[in-house]
Structure formats: structure tokens, C-alpha cells
Design an enzyme around this catalytic site. Structure first.
Site, PDB file in Angstrom:
ATOM      1  N   PRO A  82     -10.365 -50.651  -8.295  1.00 46.51           N
ATOM      2  CA  PRO A  82     -11.082 -51.346  -9.357  1.00 46.51           C
ATOM      3  C   PRO A  82     -10.202 -51.864 -10.495  1.00 46.51           C
ATOM      4  O   PRO A  82      -9.248 -51.212 -10.898  1.00 46.51           O
ATOM      5  CB  PRO A  82     -12.054 -50.280  -9.887  1.00 46.51           C
ATOM      6  CG  PRO A  82     -11.507 -48.977  -9.434  1.00 46.51           C
ATOM      7  CD  PRO A  82     -10.802 -49.267  -8.143  1.00 46.51           C
ATOM      8  N   ASN A  83     -10.576 -53.040 -10.955  1.00 41.89           N
ATOM      9  CA  ASN A  83      -9.984 -53.712 -12.115  1.00 41.89           C
ATOM     10  C   ASN A  83      -8.605 -54.320 -11.865  1.00 41.89           C
ATOM     11  O   ASN A  83      -8.058 -54.996 -12.732  1.00 41.89           O
ATOM     12  CB  ASN A  83      -9.932 -52.776 -13.342  1.00 41.89           C
ATOM     13  CG  ASN A  83     -11.308 -52.268 -13.715  1.00 41.89           C
ATOM     14  OD1 ASN A  83     -12.214 -53.074 -13.916  1.00 41.89           O
ATOM     15  ND2 ASN A  83     -11.489 -50.959 -13.763  1.00 41.89           N
ATOM     16  N   ARG A 116      -5.798 -57.901 -18.108  1.00 34.87           N
ATOM     17  CA  ARG A 116      -6.165 -56.523 -18.400  1.00 34.87           C
ATOM     18  C   ARG A 116      -4.976 -55.766 -19.011  1.00 34.87           C
ATOM     19  O   ARG A 116      -3.934 -55.625 -18.362  1.00 34.87           O
ATOM     20  CB  ARG A 116      -6.529 -55.885 -17.059  1.00 34.87           C
ATOM     21  CG  ARG A 116      -6.721 -54.440 -17.094  1.00 34.87           C
ATOM     22  CD  ARG A 116      -6.720 -53.849 -15.705  1.00 34.87           C
ATOM     23  NE  ARG A 116      -7.059 -52.467 -15.834  1.00 34.87           N
ATOM     24  CZ  ARG A 116      -6.828 -51.544 -14.937  1.00 34.87           C
ATOM     25  NH1 ARG A 116      -6.253 -51.855 -13.800  1.00 34.87           N
ATOM     26  NH2 ARG A 116      -7.155 -50.296 -15.159  1.00 34.87           N
ATOM     27  N   ASN A 142      -3.292 -48.444  -3.854  1.00 34.89           N
ATOM     28  CA  ASN A 142      -3.422 -48.221  -5.295  1.00 34.89           C
ATOM     29  C   ASN A 142      -4.913 -48.024  -5.561  1.00 34.89           C
ATOM     30  O   ASN A 142      -5.655 -48.990  -5.728  1.00 34.89           O
ATOM     31  CB  ASN A 142      -2.881 -49.402  -6.104  1.00 34.89           C
ATOM     32  CG  ASN A 142      -2.919 -49.102  -7.604  1.00 34.89           C
ATOM     33  OD1 ASN A 142      -3.554 -48.137  -8.038  1.00 34.89           O
ATOM     34  ND2 ASN A 142      -2.258 -49.930  -8.398  1.00 34.89           N
ATOM     35  N   ALA A 188      -8.461 -46.342 -10.820  1.00 32.47           N
ATOM     36  CA  ALA A 188      -9.130 -45.203 -11.470  1.00 32.47           C
ATOM     37  C   ALA A 188      -9.636 -44.159 -10.473  1.00 32.47           C
ATOM     38  O   ALA A 188      -9.740 -42.974 -10.811  1.00 32.47           O
ATOM     39  CB  ALA A 188     -10.283 -45.707 -12.328  1.00 32.47           C
ATOM     40  N   GLU A 209       1.034 -43.951  -1.853  1.00 30.04           N
ATOM     41  CA  GLU A 209       0.283 -44.206  -3.088  1.00 30.04           C
ATOM     42  C   GLU A 209       1.174 -45.021  -4.028  1.00 30.04           C
ATOM     43  O   GLU A 209       2.365 -44.726  -4.157  1.00 30.04           O
ATOM     44  CB  GLU A 209      -0.038 -42.846  -3.730  1.00 30.04           C
ATOM     45  CG  GLU A 209      -0.741 -42.926  -5.062  1.00 30.04           C
ATOM     46  CD  GLU A 209      -0.875 -41.541  -5.711  1.00 30.04           C
ATOM     47  OE1 GLU A 209      -0.343 -40.549  -5.158  1.00 30.04           O
ATOM     48  OE2 GLU A 209      -1.491 -41.470  -6.775  1.00 30.04           O
ATOM     49  N   HIS A 215       1.309 -47.049  -7.996  1.00 31.84           N
ATOM     50  CA  HIS A 215       0.727 -47.371  -9.306  1.00 31.84           C
ATOM     51  C   HIS A 215       1.690 -48.254 -10.076  1.00 31.84           C
ATOM     52  O   HIS A 215       2.898 -47.996 -10.070  1.00 31.84           O
ATOM     53  CB  HIS A 215       0.465 -46.101 -10.126  1.00 31.84           C
ATOM     54  CG  HIS A 215      -0.505 -45.187  -9.473  1.00 31.84           C
ATOM     55  ND1 HIS A 215      -1.858 -45.427  -9.467  1.00 31.84           N
ATOM     56  CD2 HIS A 215      -0.314 -44.060  -8.753  1.00 31.84           C
ATOM     57  CE1 HIS A 215      -2.465 -44.473  -8.784  1.00 31.84           C
ATOM     58  NE2 HIS A 215      -1.548 -43.631  -8.336  1.00 31.84           N
ATOM     59  N   ARG A 233       0.832 -40.891 -18.996  1.00 32.03           N
ATOM     60  CA  ARG A 233      -0.265 -41.424 -19.819  1.00 32.03           C
ATOM     61  C   ARG A 233      -1.247 -40.290 -20.167  1.00 32.03           C
ATOM     62  O   ARG A 233      -0.831 -39.140 -20.263  1.00 32.03           O
ATOM     63  CB  ARG A 233      -0.930 -42.596 -19.069  1.00 32.03           C
ATOM     64  CG  ARG A 233       0.062 -43.757 -18.850  1.00 32.03           C
ATOM     65  CD  ARG A 233      -0.546 -44.890 -18.042  1.00 32.03           C
ATOM     66  NE  ARG A 233      -1.711 -45.485 -18.709  1.00 32.03           N
ATOM     67  CZ  ARG A 233      -2.541 -46.330 -18.120  1.00 32.03           C
ATOM     68  NH1 ARG A 233      -2.320 -46.693 -16.857  1.00 32.03           N
ATOM     69  NH2 ARG A 233      -3.575 -46.829 -18.764  1.00 32.03           N
TER      70      ARG A 233
HETATM   71  C1  DQA Z   1      -3.243 -47.602 -12.051  1.00 28.50           C
HETATM   72  C2  DQA Z   1      -3.251 -46.375 -12.953  1.00 28.50           C
HETATM   73  C3  DQA Z   1      -4.651 -45.802 -13.077  1.00 28.50           C
HETATM   74  O1  DQA Z   1      -4.650 -44.674 -13.947  1.00 28.50           O
HETATM   75  C4  DQA Z   1      -5.600 -46.823 -13.660  1.00 28.50           C
HETATM   76  O2  DQA Z   1      -6.926 -46.324 -13.693  1.00 28.50           O
HETATM   77  C5  DQA Z   1      -5.530 -48.128 -12.964  1.00 28.50           C
HETATM   78  C6  DQA Z   1      -4.241 -48.645 -12.512  1.00 28.50           C
HETATM   79  C7  DQA Z   1      -1.853 -48.283 -12.004  1.00 28.50           C
HETATM   80  O3  DQA Z   1      -1.633 -49.055 -11.093  1.00 28.50           O
HETATM   81  O4  DQA Z   1      -1.027 -48.042 -12.884  1.00 28.50           O
HETATM   82  O5  DQA Z   1      -6.522 -48.832 -12.848  1.00 28.50           O
HETATM   83  O6  DQA Z   1      -3.561 -47.198 -10.726  1.00 28.50           O
END
Ligand code: DQA
Length: 142
Positions: free
Chosen positions: A9-10, A17, A73, A76, A97, A99, A106
Site C-alpha cells: 500500500p501507498n 508521498r 515490499n 505497512a 524483503e 524497504h 524509524r
Molecule cells: C516501507 C516502510 C514501511 O514502514 C512503510 O509503511 C511503507 C514503506 C519502505 O519501503 O520503506 O509504506 O516499506
């Protein structure tokens, strides 16, 4: 070798963003970078993004027998989803995985990754280049 790159998501909003965390470049640019890298390495790749947890679970399940590895990835859902962990375990496809940011540096709630328990490696905090590193790690693993 065929790999599947899944984004949660996002991540479709990359570039707009929180650019101070995720950078100025768009999701389309990320897709282009990954596609170019895989083309150069002779790796077949499919890249997808969804905002829905169950869709990610479906895509992981459907990957069985079709893809040799997954770069994931979960965004969230990293920090909440036992369902994604179970899906990766169920298919047994080597998964890395990835990110863009480093969730471990964080907020506390980002320090937990459920899916990490089923992954062969995690690449964090390297921006778009982290996806390419994850693909290379996967290629060595397969
Ligand atoms: C993320 C890190 C996650 O904590 C966050 O919710 C994301 C992006 C990253 O790629 O840094 O949406 O996966």
C-alpha cells in the site's frame, strides 16, 4: 529465471508521498529501473502494486510454479500481517524483503517485521537501488 516484484500500500504514490523519506522519483520510475536491471541480467520480471493485503496474499499463492523468486515490499503490512508471512511460508518460494527506508531506524512500531521470518534476506534503507540489490541477492540464492 523469472521473478515477481510485489509492492504494498501507498507505494503507488512514490514521488508525492513523504518525499523526504521515500524520495522524489515516481513509482513509474521504480518500475523502469527494475525492468531495465532485469533485462540487462537476463531475468524475466513481473512488477505489481496493490493497496490490498488479500490481493498480495493471492499473488503470492499464485506465484507457485510460475516464479523462481519474489522481491516483496509489503509496506505497512510488513508490521501487521501474519497472513503475508504465512503465504510466503506456504509457497516456499525464495523471497527477499525490501524497504526504501530503514524501518528499524524509524518509529518503534516499524521495528517489527512479520514477513522477515520467512525471507532469505532483507534490504533496507537503500532507496530504489535496494530493489536491484534484492534482485541480485535472489539471483544468487536461486
Ligand atoms: C516501507 C516502510 C514501511 O514502514 C512503510 O509503511 C511503507 C514503506 C519502505 O519501503 O520503506 O509504506 O516499506
Amino acid at each position: 529465471m523469472n521473478i515477481l516484484v510485489l509492492n504494498g500500500p501507498n507505494l503507488n504514490l512514490l514521488g508525492k508521498r513523504e518525499p523526504e523519506i521515500y524520495g522524489q522519483e515516481s513509482y513509474t520510475t521504480l518500475v523502469e529501473r527494475i525492468s531495465d536491471h532485469c533485462l540487462r541480467q537476463g531475468i524475466g520480471v513481473e512488477i505489481r502494486q496493490t493497496n490490498h493485503e488479500g490481493v498480495l496474499v493471492d499473488w503470492i499463492q499464485e506465484a507457485a510454479g510460475k516464479y523462481d523468486g519474489i522481491v516483496l515490499n509489503p509496506a505497512a503490512y510488513t508490521h501487521t500481517s501474519v497472513a503475508l508471512l504465512d503465504a510466503v511460508k506456504a509457497v516456499g518460494i525464495p523471497t527477499v524483503e525490501v524497504h526504501l527506508s530503514d524501518p528499524d531506524s524509524r518509529e518503534d512500531f516499524r521495528h517489527v517485521s512479520y514477513v522477515r521470518h520467512a525471507c532469505v534476506a532483507a534490504v533496507k534503507g537503500k532507496g530504489y537501488a535496494g530493489y536491484l540489490e534484492a534482485i541480485d541477492l535472489l539471483a544468487k540464492e536461486i
